[in-house]
Design a protein around this motif. Structure first.
Motif, short mmCIF file in Angstrom:
data_model
loop_
_atom_site.label_atom_id
_atom_site.label_comp_id
_atom_site.label_asym_id
_atom_site.label_seq_id
_atom_site.Cartn_x
_atom_site.Cartn_y
_atom_site.Cartn_z
N ARG A 8 0.90 -1.23 0.07
CA ARG A 8 0.20 0.11 0.07
C ARG A 8 0.86 1.10 -0.10
O ARG A 8 1.86 1.20 0.61
CB ARG A 8 -0.91 0.15 1.18
CG ARG A 8 -0.51 0.45 2.36
CD ARG A 8 0.68 -0.31 3.05
NE ARG A 8 0.86 -0.02 4.41
CZ ARG A 8 1.65 1.33 4.91
NH1 ARG A 8 2.05 2.06 3.94
NH2 ARG A 8 2.01 1.47 6.20
N ALA A 10 0.42 5.42 1.11
CA ALA A 10 -0.73 5.64 2.25
C ALA A 10 -0.36 7.11 2.40
O ALA A 10 0.07 7.60 3.68
CB ALA A 10 -0.58 4.83 3.61
N SER A 12 -1.28 11.42 3.39
CA SER A 12 -2.03 12.15 3.74
C SER A 12 -2.32 13.39 2.99
O SER A 12 -1.54 14.16 2.64
CB SER A 12 -1.49 12.65 5.29
OG SER A 12 -1.20 11.59 5.97
N GLU A 44 -4.84 8.47 4.35
CA GLU A 44 -4.59 8.72 5.79
C GLU A 44 -5.15 10.18 6.31
O GLU A 44 -4.23 11.03 6.33
CB GLU A 44 -3.01 8.36 6.25
CG GLU A 44 -2.82 6.80 5.70
CD GLU A 44 -1.90 6.06 6.63
OE1 GLU A 44 -1.00 6.67 7.26
OE2 GLU A 44 -2.05 4.84 6.77
N TYR A 196 -1.68 8.00 14.40
CA TYR A 196 -1.13 7.38 12.99
C TYR A 196 -0.69 6.03 13.59
O TYR A 196 -1.08 5.02 12.78
CB TYR A 196 0.21 8.10 12.82
CG TYR A 196 0.97 7.39 12.01
CD1 TYR A 196 0.64 6.87 10.66
CD2 TYR A 196 2.30 7.05 12.50
CE1 TYR A 196 1.45 6.04 9.83
CE2 TYR A 196 3.08 6.13 11.54
CZ TYR A 196 2.75 5.94 10.51
OH TYR A 196 3.67 4.81 9.77
N VAL A 200 -2.65 2.91 11.62
CA VAL A 200 -1.78 2.13 10.44
C VAL A 200 -1.68 0.59 10.79
O VAL A 200 -1.83 -0.14 9.70
CB VAL A 200 -0.36 2.77 10.27
CG1 VAL A 200 0.66 2.37 11.39
CG2 VAL A 200 0.20 2.59 9.03
N ARG A 214 7.53 2.08 2.77
CA ARG A 214 7.61 3.59 3.32
C ARG A 214 9.24 3.83 3.51
O ARG A 214 10.08 3.19 3.44
CB ARG A 214 6.92 3.43 4.33
CG ARG A 214 7.02 2.78 5.63
CD ARG A 214 6.22 3.02 6.88
NE ARG A 214 6.56 2.25 7.92
CZ ARG A 214 5.77 1.68 9.06
NH1 ARG A 214 4.51 2.10 8.82
NH2 ARG A 214 6.38 0.97 9.87
N LEU A 218 10.40 6.40 8.61
CA LEU A 218 9.40 5.75 9.78
C LEU A 218 9.86 4.43 10.08
O LEU A 218 9.29 3.52 10.69
CB LEU A 218 7.98 5.42 8.82
CG LEU A 218 7.09 6.96 8.50
CD1 LEU A 218 6.17 6.49 7.60
CD2 LEU A 218 6.67 7.23 9.95
N1 GLU Z 1 0.42 8.62 6.00
C1 GLU Z 1 2.18 8.56 6.32
C2 GLU Z 1 2.81 9.58 5.63
O1 GLU Z 1 2.18 10.34 5.03
C3 GLU Z 1 2.56 7.00 5.79
C4 GLU Z 1 2.53 6.04 6.69
C5 GLU Z 1 3.11 4.56 6.35
O2 GLU Z 1 3.40 4.47 5.09
O3 GLU Z 1 2.97 3.88 6.94
O4 GLU Z 1 3.70 9.84 6.10
#
Ligand code: GLU
Length: 282
Positions: A8, A10, A12, A44, A196, A200, A214, A218
């Motif tokens: 995925r 994801a 925002s 998200e 978050y 998640v 990602r 993170l």
């Molecule tokens: N929504 C998160 C962001 O834009 C990404 C989260 C993820 O990939 O776990 O940083």
């Protein structure tokens, strides 16, 4: 039947997508292709105040322009608050989270360490409030956030492994999760009824995500996600973190170029093929 291979992207919708997002999205679709699976788009948008309708539309449009497509209907986290509430209730029933009434300022004043994001690590002030005191403040309607009792959570979960995938070779390995660096992390924020981290892990499990791709920003959060998965009885996907493009000199992306939105680059006449080539996905 083997479980599906599902990835995925994801983002925002609180701004326009820029080259960093394009890299992450192209990385995700390319990995899905290499692994023989599919890539989903998930929105998200738990931060209702910062997510604007204009950004939702732009997001799909920009990704389509890059040549990416996904299965509809897509999951919007703002439609999934009941699922986050159910996860919150499970943690609460096991007394793994507690209400915290501290302000940002109070935490900054009392903290003696920082978390992996560089924010003041919560010193645990409200962890020792009596049950009566908690009830009293909740009844008064004091602004509340809910925190994980990290010591208790780690003791309950025991040692946990994070599965990782090397993007170059697709080799799998595992390492031990070390979530304690986050301290008593916020699981439900003051301004939105989730966080978050909680959303998640709930959604990666709900959507049967097998591989999470990602950015390296993170990487440390993964350890906290691994702990939450264990506490909530959720499966843990394989993690694959990619370098951040602004940190990669060899890609010769200047800071200003990296900060430009995809739509700005498009309006300047840059083609999608050029963006893909620039990011190494020709
Ligand atoms: N929504 C998160 C962001 O834009 C990404 C989260 C993820 O990939 O776990 O940083």
């Amino acid at each position: 039947m083997p479980p599906p291979i599902r990835l995925r992207f994801a983002p925002s919708p609180n701004g326009y997508l820029h080259l960093g997002h394009a890299y992450s999205a192209l990385f995700t679709w390319s990995m899905a292709h290499r692994l023989g699976g599919e890539a989903l788009l998930r929105i998200e948008d738990i931060d209702l105040a910062r997510c604007k309708p204009d950004f939702y539309a732009a997001l799909s449009e920009d990704l389509n322009w890059l040549g990416l497509s996904w299965r509809e209907p897509l999951l919007r986290q703002s439609d999934h608050f009941p699922a986050y509430h159910a996860a919150f209730a499970r943690l609460l029933a096991r007394e793994l989270i507690y209400p915290c009434f501290c302000t940002r300022k109070e935490i900054a004043q009392r903290a003696t360490a920082t978390d992996p994001d560089g924010a003041p690590r919560y010193p645990g002030t409200c962890r020792t409030l009596s049950g009566e005191e908690r009830e009293r403040r909740l009844d008064q309607g004091q602004p509340v956030q809910w925190r994980l009792d990290m010591g208790q959570a780690e003791a309950d979960a025991g040692a946990l492994a994070v599965k990782e995938l090397a993007p170059e070779t697709l080799a799998e390995s595992s390492r031990q999760a070390k979530p304690a660096a986050w301290g008593d992390a916020v699981i439900v924020r003051k301004d939105t009824p989730t966080s978050y981290h909680l959303s998640v892990v709930v959604d990666d499990a709900y959507q049967q995500i097998s591989h999470v791709t990602r950015g390296m920003d993170l990487y440390a959060a993964t350890d906290l996600h691994r702990l939450l998965q264990a506490l909530l009885g959720l499966p843990s996907p394989v993690y694959c973190h990619h370098a951040l493009i602004n940190g990669q000199d060899e890609r010769k992306l200047s800071k200003s170029e990296g900060a430009k939105s995809l739509r700005q680059l498009r309006s300047e006449g840059v083609s999608a093929a050029e963006i893909r080539a620039m990011l190494g996905f020709a």
